[in-house]
Design a protein around this motif. Structure first.
Motif, mmCIF file in Angstrom:
data_model
loop_
_atom_site.group_PDB
_atom_site.id
_atom_site.type_symbol
_atom_site.label_atom_id
_atom_site.label_comp_id
_atom_site.label_asym_id
_atom_site.label_seq_id
_atom_site.Cartn_x
_atom_site.Cartn_y
_atom_site.Cartn_z
ATOM 1 N N VAL A 62 0.836 -1.210 0.000
ATOM 2 C CA VAL A 62 0.000 0.000 0.000
ATOM 3 C C VAL A 62 0.866 1.252 0.000
ATOM 4 C CG1 VAL A 62 -1.602 1.365 1.390
ATOM 5 C CG2 VAL A 62 -2.011 -1.078 1.058
ATOM 6 N N ARG A 63 1.939 1.256 0.776
ATOM 7 C CA ARG A 63 2.797 2.436 0.860
ATOM 8 C C ARG A 63 3.470 2.730 -0.483
ATOM 9 N NH1 ARG A 63 3.659 4.610 5.751
ATOM 10 N NH2 ARG A 63 3.030 3.446 7.608
ATOM 11 N N VAL A 64 3.969 1.692 -1.141
ATOM 12 C CA VAL A 64 4.621 1.891 -2.436
ATOM 13 C C VAL A 64 3.613 2.370 -3.474
ATOM 14 C CG1 VAL A 64 5.819 0.750 -4.333
ATOM 15 C CG2 VAL A 64 6.469 0.234 -1.973
ATOM 16 N N ARG A 65 2.467 1.713 -3.533
ATOM 17 C CA ARG A 65 1.454 2.101 -4.524
ATOM 18 C C ARG A 65 0.967 3.528 -4.288
ATOM 19 N NH1 ARG A 65 -1.708 -2.569 -7.037
ATOM 20 N NH2 ARG A 65 -0.413 -4.401 -6.675
ATOM 21 N N MET A 66 0.789 3.906 -3.032
ATOM 22 C CA MET A 66 0.350 5.261 -2.728
ATOM 23 C C MET A 66 1.359 6.290 -3.213
ATOM 24 S SD MET A 66 -0.936 6.803 0.941
ATOM 25 C CE MET A 66 0.629 6.436 1.758
ATOM 26 N N ALA A 67 2.654 6.021 -2.966
ATOM 27 C CA ALA A 67 3.698 6.955 -3.412
ATOM 28 C C ALA A 67 3.736 7.062 -4.931
ATOM 29 C CB ALA A 67 5.054 6.497 -2.874
ATOM 30 N N VAL A 68 3.643 5.921 -5.613
ATOM 31 C CA VAL A 68 3.687 5.928 -7.074
ATOM 32 C C VAL A 68 2.449 6.615 -7.644
ATOM 33 C CG1 VAL A 68 3.669 4.484 -9.142
ATOM 34 C CG2 VAL A 68 5.150 3.890 -7.204
ATOM 35 N N ASP A 69 1.265 6.300 -7.094
ATOM 36 C CA ASP A 69 0.032 6.919 -7.580
ATOM 37 C C ASP A 69 0.078 8.436 -7.452
ATOM 38 O OD1 ASP A 69 -1.127 4.518 -8.298
ATOM 39 O OD2 ASP A 69 -2.268 4.291 -6.433
#
Length: 201
Positions: A62-69
């Motif tokens: 979730v943390r990685v996807r949030m940063a990328v999004d």
């Protein structure tokens, strides 16, 4: 203890901290540059699977996807579902590796330190040797290095066309906020190189 020996570990720590920034590297398919420039819509690949539970878990995903999004949205890209005909697919991988740093400091050179220093009195230590003269000291430090890999896959051709790798030292017992900042900074640095801009020959 000589002042030089007392301050050397501190100086080493400062030097290592200064060198512990995020290091990034990117690579891309040179034949796909024009295609990548036309990318506008993306979808996520499935959550990666790995053995290291520190990296491969729902929270980190979730943390990685949030940063990328957040980063891609700021750059004008639109996230869509896999069924909505995306231009490219985004995936990530990660790792945490333990490293050992060995630094040897030659303490031969130095200055006489003492409250009553004079050319003859305090210059010589208790054993008749000038202060600051001694053998090398070795300092061993164990630390963790985190690696984040972002992949860009051409959705139409189903092939990897861009990859970015970021590495940074991870302090142990990193707080959730500090970890998120590390991830955000790594993602920002990586995606600042997307789409690729080939250097002029």
């Amino acid at each position: 203890m000589r002042l030089l020996f007392r301050i050397t570990p501190v100086l080493l720590g400062l030097a290592l901290a200064a060198c512990s920034g995020i290091r990034v590297n990117t690579n891309y398919d040179p034949t796909a540059v024009e295609r990548i420039e036309d990318f506008r819509r993306y979808a996520w690949l499935p959550q990666p699977q790995g053995k290291d539970a520190r990296v491969y878990n729902d929270i980190i995903d979730v943390r990685v996807r949030m940063a990328v999004d957040q980063e891609l949205k700021a750059r004008g890209y639109q996230r869509v579902d896999m069924s909505e005909d995306p231009d490219f697919l985004v995936g990530w991988q990660g790792a945490i590796d333990t490293k050992v740093s060995v630094d040897t400091v030659d303490s031969f050179y130095g200055y006489p330190w003492g409250p009553y220093w004079s050319p003859w009195s305090s210059f010589y230590g208790p054993y008749g040797y000038p202060y600051g003269m001694g053998g090398p000291r070795t300092y061993v430090r164990e630390y963790d290095v985190g690696t984040l890999i972002l992949d860009g896959v051409d959705a139409r051709e189903q092939r990897l066309v861009w990859r970015g790798t970021a590495q940074a030292e991870l302090h142990r017992n990193l707080s959730p906020d500090a970890l998120q900042k590390k991830i955000n900074d790594a993602v920002h640095k990586l995606l600042s190189r997307f789409p690729p801009r080939p250097e002029a020959s």
